[in-house]
Design an enzyme around this catalytic site. Structure first.
Site, PDB file in Angstrom:
ATOM      1  N   ASP A  81      57.719  -1.402 -15.952  1.00 52.33           N
ATOM      2  CA  ASP A  81      58.294  -2.032 -17.152  1.00 52.33           C
ATOM      3  C   ASP A  81      59.819  -2.034 -17.057  1.00 52.33           C
ATOM      4  O   ASP A  81      60.411  -1.281 -16.272  1.00 52.33           O
ATOM      5  CB  ASP A  81      57.847  -1.271 -18.413  1.00 52.33           C
ATOM      6  CG  ASP A  81      57.967  -2.121 -19.677  1.00 52.33           C
ATOM      7  OD1 ASP A  81      58.479  -3.261 -19.603  1.00 52.33           O
ATOM      8  OD2 ASP A  81      57.544  -1.643 -20.738  1.00 52.33           O
ATOM      9  N   GLY A  82      60.426  -2.868 -17.853  1.00 48.67           N
ATOM     10  CA  GLY A  82      61.890  -2.933 -17.947  1.00 48.67           C
ATOM     11  C   GLY A  82      62.405  -1.946 -18.977  1.00 48.67           C
ATOM     12  O   GLY A  82      61.670  -1.108 -19.501  1.00 48.67           O
ATOM     13  N   ASP A  84      65.850  -1.535 -22.088  1.00 48.44           N
ATOM     14  CA  ASP A  84      67.084  -2.038 -22.702  1.00 48.44           C
ATOM     15  C   ASP A  84      68.263  -1.135 -22.357  1.00 48.44           C
ATOM     16  O   ASP A  84      69.397  -1.601 -22.261  1.00 48.44           O
ATOM     17  CB  ASP A  84      66.896  -2.156 -24.214  1.00 48.44           C
ATOM     18  CG  ASP A  84      65.803  -3.161 -24.542  1.00 48.44           C
ATOM     19  OD1 ASP A  84      65.940  -4.321 -24.115  1.00 48.44           O
ATOM     20  OD2 ASP A  84      64.807  -2.791 -25.186  1.00 48.44           O
ATOM     21  N   GLY A  95      62.005  -1.938 -26.392  1.00 46.93           N
ATOM     22  CA  GLY A  95      61.533  -2.624 -27.593  1.00 46.93           C
ATOM     23  C   GLY A  95      62.345  -3.844 -27.962  1.00 46.93           C
ATOM     24  O   GLY A  95      62.076  -4.478 -28.984  1.00 46.93           O
ATOM     25  N   GLY A  97      62.039  -6.548 -26.742  1.00 49.01           N
ATOM     26  CA  GLY A  97      61.055  -7.633 -26.755  1.00 49.01           C
ATOM     27  C   GLY A  97      59.929  -7.397 -27.735  1.00 49.01           C
ATOM     28  O   GLY A  97      58.924  -8.113 -27.716  1.00 49.01           O
ATOM     29  N   GLU A 103      53.707  -0.795 -25.215  1.00 46.90           N
ATOM     30  CA  GLU A 103      54.345  -0.278 -24.001  1.00 46.90           C
ATOM     31  C   GLU A 103      54.179   1.238 -23.917  1.00 46.90           C
ATOM     32  O   GLU A 103      53.879   1.785 -22.852  1.00 46.90           O
ATOM     33  CB  GLU A 103      55.835  -0.651 -23.985  1.00 46.90           C
ATOM     34  CG  GLU A 103      56.052  -2.140 -23.737  1.00 46.90           C
ATOM     35  CD  GLU A 103      57.494  -2.588 -23.881  1.00 46.90           C
ATOM     36  OE1 GLU A 103      57.800  -3.691 -23.428  1.00 46.90           O
ATOM     37  OE2 GLU A 103      58.317  -1.844 -24.451  1.00 46.90           O
TER      38      GLU A 103
HETATM   39  C1  5RP Z   1      60.249  -5.166 -24.380  1.00 49.16           C
HETATM   40  C2  5RP Z   1      61.067  -4.213 -23.616  1.00 49.16           C
HETATM   41  C3  5RP Z   1      61.734  -4.712 -22.375  1.00 49.16           C
HETATM   42  O1  5RP Z   1      61.371  -3.892 -21.317  1.00 49.16           O
HETATM   43  C4  5RP Z   1      63.225  -4.671 -22.555  1.00 49.16           C
HETATM   44  O2  5RP Z   1      63.564  -5.399 -23.723  1.00 49.16           O
HETATM   45  C5  5RP Z   1      63.959  -5.255 -21.347  1.00 49.16           C
HETATM   46  O3  5RP Z   1      63.743  -6.626 -21.288  1.00 49.16           O
HETATM   47  P1  5RP Z   1      64.333  -7.555 -20.157  1.00 49.16           P
HETATM   48  O4  5RP Z   1      63.603  -7.250 -18.906  1.00 49.16           O
HETATM   49  O5  5RP Z   1      64.051  -8.949 -20.682  1.00 49.16           O
HETATM   50  O6  5RP Z   1      65.807  -7.301 -20.037  1.00 49.16           O
HETATM   51  O7  5RP Z   1      61.209  -3.070 -23.944  1.00 49.16           O
HETATM   52  O8  5RP Z   1      59.786  -4.623 -25.578  1.00 49.16           O
END
Ligand code: 5RP
Length: 219
Positions: A81-82, A84, A95, A97, A103
């Protein structure tokens, strides 16, 4: 290299961590979208995926990757996962997204959390990115006042309802020096569904994308 190209680079680099024949936990966001596209090249070599959002489920299925329900899986070897924000100990804010609850559920099933992110997400102390908190609607005002008492300004994310049907508060102004303690505290507030602090479910490894390549961070 653009930021999007850097995200694609770390997403491709994550493929080397995918266990053959395994079921992969898959997060949400633009970096993970690149990971899902890359994972499609291994489609025949994995058993399937557990997804953290309706959006990721649709993208996985669009590539013909089998999606299993989180409730039907006992354990995952890997969650990708990514983030912020990510701090020097692998604690994260997530979060942005709006997928934080699922998650955290999928991360909890996994033995290993692989974070994929571009270098703009690396911070010394969490809190510059507003902390997302999924809440039960009738508790939003009370939770907003609780954040005020600890120096945070909570704002309702406009026009957003999570996959679980709840609103999100984005909390500005926090300086999170002890993420584990703050996560535990907020988790006790009635009406909080999930706080987007991933301290207990921190990353074990982060592939951090830079213009000059992928930096590997172990936690
Ligand atoms: C979604 C998340 C994402 O992992 C976070 O927002 C990073 O997003 P991106 O890869 O678009 O920079 O927590 O809820």
């Amino acid at each position: 290299m653009t930021q999007d190209e850097i995200k694609a680079m770390v997403a491709r680099a994550a493929l080397t961590h995918v266990p053959p024949g395994g079921i992969i936990g898959v997060g949400t966001g633009s970096t993970v979208n690149h990971f899902i596209d890359a994972l499609a090249t291994l489609r025949e070599g994995i058993a399937g995926a557990v997804s953290s959002s309706n959006a990721s489920t649709a993208r996985l299925r669009g590539h013909g990757i089998r999606v299993l329900e989180a409730g039907d899986v006992e354990q995952l070897a890997l969650y990708v996962d990514g983030a912020d924000e990510i701090d020097p100990r692998g604690h994260m804010i997530k979060g942005g997204g709006a997928a934080l609850t699922r998650e955290k559920i999928v991360a909890d099933l996994a033995q290993f959390f692989l974070c994929i992110a571009d270098a703009s997400k690396q911070v010394g102390v969490l809190g510059r990115f507003p902390l997302p908190v999924e809440v039960i609607g009738i508790a939003a005002n009370r939770i907003t006042r609780r954040f005020e008492a600890i120096g945070g300004r909570a704002a309702l994310r406009q026009g957003v309802v999570t996959d679980n049907g709840h609103p999100i508060l984005d909390v500005h102004g926090l300086v999170i020096t002890d993420p584990a303690a703050l996560e535990a505290e907020i988790n006790q507030w009635p009406g909080v569904v999930t706080v987007g602090l991933f301290a207990r479910h921190h990353a074990h490894l982060c592939l951090l994308g830079r213009v000059d390549g992928v930096q590997v961070l172990h936690f």
